[in-house]
Design an enzyme around this catalytic site. Structure first.
Site, short mmCIF file in Angstrom:
data_model
loop_
_atom_site.label_atom_id
_atom_site.label_comp_id
_atom_site.label_asym_id
_atom_site.label_seq_id
_atom_site.Cartn_x
_atom_site.Cartn_y
_atom_site.Cartn_z
N CYS A 90 0.89 -1.31 -0.26
CA CYS A 90 -0.16 0.00 -0.19
C CYS A 90 1.04 0.99 0.12
CB CYS A 90 -0.95 0.10 1.27
SG CYS A 90 -1.99 1.50 1.34
N CYS A 101 -0.39 4.56 2.36
CA CYS A 101 -0.33 4.20 4.03
C CYS A 101 -0.09 2.94 4.25
CB CYS A 101 -1.77 4.84 4.22
SG CYS A 101 -3.12 4.10 3.75
N SER A 102 -1.19 2.12 4.80
CA SER A 102 -0.86 0.55 5.02
C SER A 102 -2.30 -0.08 5.04
CB SER A 102 -0.36 0.63 6.40
OG SER A 102 -1.14 1.27 7.39
N CYS A 103 -3.23 0.31 4.00
CA CYS A 103 -4.22 -0.60 3.65
C CYS A 103 -3.96 -2.36 3.73
CB CYS A 103 -5.09 -0.09 2.60
SG CYS A 103 -5.75 1.50 2.75
#
Length: 211
Positions: free
Chosen positions: A112, A115-117
Site C-alpha cells: 500500500c 499508507c498501510s491498507c
C-alpha cells in the site's frame, strides 16, 4: 513487472479510520504502561501473536480450502468479495478484498504505497515492515531486489505483479501449493500457509516430514 494502481483519491490521511484507531491505540498503550497495568514487553508479545499466528489463521484456512477444492478456488478468484463474505470475512479493513493467484510464471506481491491498507479480517495486524516507507516505495520500483532481501529469489522469466491496496480494495495472494503436500488434509495445509506467503514476499515451504 506489473504495478496495479488502485488508489485514486480514496485516501484521506486526516480522516482515515486506520490512522484514527492507530492513534487511539497508542494513547491507550502509553497510559497502561505509565500506570503500570501492563508492560511494553507484554504488549509486544500480544501484537506478535496477532501479526504472525492468530490473525493469519483465517487467511490460511481460505488458502487451504482453495488448494483442496477446485470449485471453491474458481469462485474465490472470480468473485473474491462474495465468497469471503459468505465465510464471514468482511467489515472494517475487510471491504472489497481481491484474491490473486501465484503460478509457475507469475509472482504476486501486495503493498500500500500511500499508507498501510491491509486485509485485517484475513491476515490480522499488518507487520511493521509492511507499514514502513522503505517497503511501500521500493517494492513498486525494484520488486525483484526487495523480494530477494526477503529470501525469495525468482528467475528472470517470472513476472512480478505488484498490487497496490487502497481503502477501495485490498489484496491477498493465493500462493502456489508446494509439491509433496498431496496427502495433507485441509487443516494440515492451513498450518503451513504463512502470513508472508499471503502478502507475496515468500513461498509456502514443504514441511520436513513431507520431504
Amino acid at each position: 513487472m506489473t504495478t496495479n494502481k488502485q488508489h485514486h483519491h480514496s485516501h484521506d490521511h486526516h480522516h482515515h479510520p486506520e490512522s484514527q484507531w492507530s492513534a487511539k491505540a497508542k494513547a491507550i498503550e502509553s497510559l497502561l504502561i505509565e500506570k503500570g497495568i501492563v508492560s511494553s514487553d507484554a504488549i509486544s508479545s500480544v501484537v506478535q501473536r496477532y501479526e504472525t499466528n492468530i490473525g493469519p489463521m483465517h487467511g490460511a484456512k481460505v488458502i487451504a480450502k482453495a488448494w483442496k477444492d477446485p470449485d471453491f478456488k474458481k469462485r474465490l478468484l472470480e468473485d473474491s468479495e462474495t465468497v469471503l463474505r459468505e465465510l464471514g470475512y468482511f467489515g472494517l479493513q475487510g471491504e472489497h478484498i481481491k484474491v490473486v493467484e501465484n503460478t509457475e510464471t507469475v509472482q504476486n506481491v501486495v503493498c500500500c504505497t500511500l499508507c498501510s491498507c491491509y486485509p485485517w479480517p484475513l491476515l490480522g495486524l499488518p507487520p511493521a515492515w509492511y507499514k514502513e516507507p522503505a517497503y511501500r516505495s521500493r517494492i513498486v520500483k525494484e520488486p525483484r531486489k526487495v523480494l530477494k532481501e526477503f529470501g525469495l529469489e525468482l528467475s528472470d522469466s517470472t513476472e512480478i505483479r505488484v498490487w497496490d491496496s487502497s481503502a477501495e480494495i485490498r489484496y491477498i495472494v493465493l500462493p502456489q501449493r508446494p509439491s509433496g503436500t498431496e496427502n495433507m488434509t485441509e487443516e494440515e495445509l492451513a498450518e503451513i500457509v504463512t502470513r508472508d506467503s499471503m502478502i507475496g514476499v515468500a513461498k509456502v515451504e514443504v514441511p520436513m516430514a513431507n520431504v
